[in-house]
Design an enzyme around this catalytic site. Structure first.
Site, PDB file in Angstrom:
ATOM      1  N   GLN A  39      -3.004   5.038   0.900  1.00 43.41           N
ATOM      2  CA  GLN A  39      -1.860   5.855   1.339  1.00 43.41           C
ATOM      3  C   GLN A  39      -2.331   6.923   2.325  1.00 43.41           C
ATOM      4  OE1 GLN A  39       1.333   5.570   0.684  1.00 43.41           O
ATOM      5  NE2 GLN A  39       1.515   4.308  -1.141  1.00 43.41           N
ATOM      6  N   GLU A  61      -3.264  -8.190  -6.052  1.00 41.39           N
ATOM      7  CA  GLU A  61      -3.278  -7.729  -4.662  1.00 41.39           C
ATOM      8  C   GLU A  61      -3.836  -8.864  -3.811  1.00 41.39           C
ATOM      9  OE1 GLU A  61      -2.750  -4.989  -2.488  1.00 41.39           O
ATOM     10  OE2 GLU A  61      -3.787  -6.274  -1.057  1.00 41.39           O
ATOM     11  N   CYS A  97       8.975   1.455   0.177  1.00 41.39           N
ATOM     12  CA  CYS A  97       8.846   2.146   1.465  1.00 41.39           C
ATOM     13  C   CYS A  97       9.933   1.671   2.425  1.00 41.39           C
ATOM     14  CB  CYS A  97       7.454   1.932   2.054  1.00 41.39           C
ATOM     15  SG  CYS A  97       7.022   0.214   2.272  1.00 41.39           S
ATOM     16  N   TYR A 144       0.969  -5.593  -6.255  1.00 47.50           N
ATOM     17  CA  TYR A 144       0.639  -5.023  -4.946  1.00 47.50           C
ATOM     18  C   TYR A 144      -0.257  -3.805  -5.173  1.00 47.50           C
ATOM     19  CZ  TYR A 144       4.795  -7.808  -3.992  1.00 47.50           C
ATOM     20  OH  TYR A 144       5.716  -8.810  -3.949  1.00 47.50           O
TER      21      TYR A 144
HETATM   22  N1  SAH Z   1      -0.227   0.634  -4.689  1.00 46.65           N
HETATM   23  C1  SAH Z   1      -1.267   0.440  -3.717  1.00 46.65           C
HETATM   24  C2  SAH Z   1      -0.865  -0.306  -2.438  1.00 46.65           C
HETATM   25  C3  SAH Z   1       0.563  -0.420  -2.047  1.00 46.65           C
HETATM   26  S1  SAH Z   1       0.828  -0.986  -0.385  1.00 46.65           S
HETATM   27  C4  SAH Z   1      -1.901   1.753  -3.339  1.00 46.65           C
HETATM   28  O1  SAH Z   1      -1.378   2.804  -3.599  1.00 46.65           O
HETATM   29  O2  SAH Z   1      -2.966   1.731  -2.748  1.00 46.65           O
HETATM   30  C5  SAH Z   1       1.222  -2.653  -0.537  1.00 46.65           C
HETATM   31  C6  SAH Z   1       0.042  -3.562  -0.846  1.00 46.65           C
HETATM   32  O3  SAH Z   1       0.562  -4.884  -0.980  1.00 46.65           O
HETATM   33  C7  SAH Z   1      -1.028  -3.648   0.219  1.00 46.65           C
HETATM   34  O4  SAH Z   1      -2.278  -3.366  -0.361  1.00 46.65           O
HETATM   35  C8  SAH Z   1      -0.965  -5.117   0.693  1.00 46.65           C
HETATM   36  O5  SAH Z   1      -2.229  -5.630   1.027  1.00 46.65           O
HETATM   37  C9  SAH Z   1      -0.399  -5.804  -0.509  1.00 46.65           C
HETATM   38  N2  SAH Z   1       0.328  -7.070  -0.316  1.00 46.65           N
HETATM   39  C10 SAH Z   1       1.079  -7.456   0.736  1.00 46.65           C
HETATM   40  N3  SAH Z   1       1.675  -8.649   0.503  1.00 46.65           N
HETATM   41  C11 SAH Z   1       1.266  -9.041  -0.739  1.00 46.65           C
HETATM   42  C12 SAH Z   1       1.548 -10.191  -1.549  1.00 46.65           C
HETATM   43  N4  SAH Z   1       2.339 -11.177  -1.121  1.00 46.65           N
HETATM   44  N5  SAH Z   1       0.987 -10.244  -2.766  1.00 46.65           N
HETATM   45  C13 SAH Z   1       0.173  -9.247  -3.216  1.00 46.65           C
HETATM   46  N6  SAH Z   1      -0.118  -8.144  -2.487  1.00 46.65           N
HETATM   47  C14 SAH Z   1       0.404  -8.046  -1.262  1.00 46.65           C
END
Ligand code: SAH
Length: 455
Positions: free
Chosen positions: A286, A336, A411, A315
């Site tokens: 973030q 992830e 978001c 995610y």
């Molecule tokens: N909660 C985490 C990241 C959220 S951002 C934090 O705070 O760090 C969204 C995340 O989803 C990113 O890391 C991205 O790589 C991942 N992402 C995107 N598409 C995805 C999918 N189909 N399956 C799993 N993760 C995914």
């Protein structure tokens, strides 16, 4: 039948601004035909010159403000609106917060979900200089290697030294790197013929640790004069990691697949909610550390955990939510898709002596279905998806696992509202208010927390 747009290029019209797009442009309508106008605010009456007419919309520019919004403030520089770095800089901060709250409420109302309420947006005390990461394009401007940002909807680089919403130390590092690139005659990338060496400079700085990572995104495998250049960059105060990322293809995607550590470490360290984190060049982290702590703290509070739960974090990135939740529950499962982020997540777990988490690298679409068929029964599911929101399969799998609660960090309010509808088909309803938290001051991005509970 040929549709004829009700506006003509180069003509001027008097219009009232009705809304803002998620890119921060004012929206006016003539005979229901939308016109997008940078640097205009809702409620303003303006004289507008049409700059471009498309099939279903047009672009315009402000010729004269006839009635100014009471929320208009003096911006810090036209370049921030021109580039889209801070498209809301002319809107008073309290009005920005209100706009973000309203944005979610309007989308709910449009979908007949007006019984769901949106709370006031939690803002920042100092809503500038907050970003811990910069991705800066490098191009030739008037014969000189320059750093800055692209003019909106174009690839013309506008040289910028003060990026306004970024940690000022990062701004300084970018200038130091720029000056070194000039001194060592390293060439800037040229998109027209896919030539030149340096495409982007990415700088990340730990909010608490003050550790700095510099990533040089190059078109070429090697950088002329690399040894001396790297040595000089390594002397910049705070730099602990210099990474090369190779992106040889003609594409708008900033980073290529391959990273080389040129000097120092492969990661920087930082802290969030009292936990230690390692972050590598490729991992999502973030960008607003102050607001992220508020956001995740609140998300965890809203989950109302008692200590014996099984939790899924979909995610999960480098594991921020998973690790912050771990001490409040029995077991956490994270999924992830980015391999490097999952590696970081696992290292971050051991760095914090946390043993009750399991991270899997896969698409949430696939892994959630697998957990469901394996009989996993989480009590709470956290989801923090990218802008496109949840895939319908993910919603189906979650519903089949029957958690008591889903905490949805979003978001993008448009996909959030869509997903709320899909969850309601599975007998999940929103409980409490939706809570926006301003992660991106001066921009129209809206981040929020929603709790869904099984009916
Ligand atoms: N909660 C985490 C990241 C959220 S951002 C934090 O705070 O760090 C969204 C995340 O989803 C990113 O890391 C991205 O790589 C991942 N992402 C995107 N598409 C995805 C999918 N189909 N399956 C799993 N993760 C995914």
């Amino acid at each position: 039948m040929k549709f004829i747009a009700p506006v003509e290029k180069n003509k001027t019209y008097e219009v009232t601004i009705e809304d803002l797009t998620y890119q921060g442009m004012g929206v006016a309508k003539i005979e229901n035909f939308p016109i997008f106008i940078a640097n205009s605010l809702p409620g303003e009456r303006i004289e507008m010159g049409v700059t471009k007419v498309q099939k279903t919309y047009a672009f315009g520019r402000v010729v004269k403000v006839i009635k100014e919004s009471p929320d208009r403030v003096e911006g810090s520089g036209v370049e921030y609106t021109q580039t889209g770095i801070a498209p809301l800089q002319n809107l008073a901060y309290l009005a920005q917060l209100k706009f973000k709250q309203q944005q979610i409420q309007n989308l709910l109302n449009k979908d007949h979900l007006d019984d769901i309420k949106v709370d006031e947006t939690i803002g920042m005390e100092n809503p500038t200089e907050y970003r811990n990461k910069a991705q800066i394009p490098v191009r030739n401007v008037q014969g000189e290697l320059s750093t800055g940002f692209f003019r909106r909807n174009s690839h013309d680089l506008i040289p910028i030294e003060d990026f306004y919403i970024q940690d000022p130390v990062i701004d300084k590092v970018i200038l130091q790197v720029r000056d070194l690139l000039r001194r060592f005659h390293v060439t800037a990338y040229d998109e027209r013929n896919n030539s030149g060496v340096i495409r982007n400079v990415i700088v990340r700085r730990g909010y608490y640790s003050h550790e700095i990572m510099v990533v040089l995104v190059t078109r070429t495998m090697t950088i002329p004069g690399q040894k001396a250049l790297v040595e000089e960059i390594s002397k910049i105060d705070g730099v602990v990691s210099i990474v090369q990322n190779i992106n040889s293809r003609p594409t708008n995607v900033i980073m290529g697949p391959k990273d080389n550590v040129l000097w120092g470490e492969a990661v920087i360290h930082d802290e969030l909610m009292g936990l230690k984190f390692m972050i590598s060049a490729h991992s999502f982290y973030q960008v607003n550390p102050v607001q992220t702590e508020k956001l995740y703290q609140l998300a965890i509070e809203k989950a109302d955990l008692k200590g014996n739960e099984t939790v899924v974090d979909a995610y999960s990135g480098i594991g921020t939510i998973s690790l912050a939740v771990a001490k409040h529950v029995k077991k956490v499962y994270g999924v992830e898709v980015v391999k490097e982020a999952v590696q970081d997540a696992k290292l971050n777990a051991s760095l914090n002596d946390i043993e009750n988490v399991k991270f899997i690298t896969d698409k949430a679409e696939r892994q959630m279905a697998k957990w469901e068929s394996d009989g996993l029964k989480p009590d709470v599911v956290f989801v923090d998806p990218p802008r496109k929101g949840l895939a319908p399969e993910v919603i189906d799998s979650i519903a089949d696992m029957k958690p008591k609660k889903i905490v949805y960090i979003s978001c993008n309010p448009a996909t959030l509202v869509r997903d709320i509808q899909l969850f309601s088909d599975h007998e999940y309803e929103v409980t409490g208010d939706i809570q926006p938290v301003d992660q991106f001051p001066q921009t129209p991005h809206v981040e929020s927390i929603t709790v869904l509970t099984a009916k």
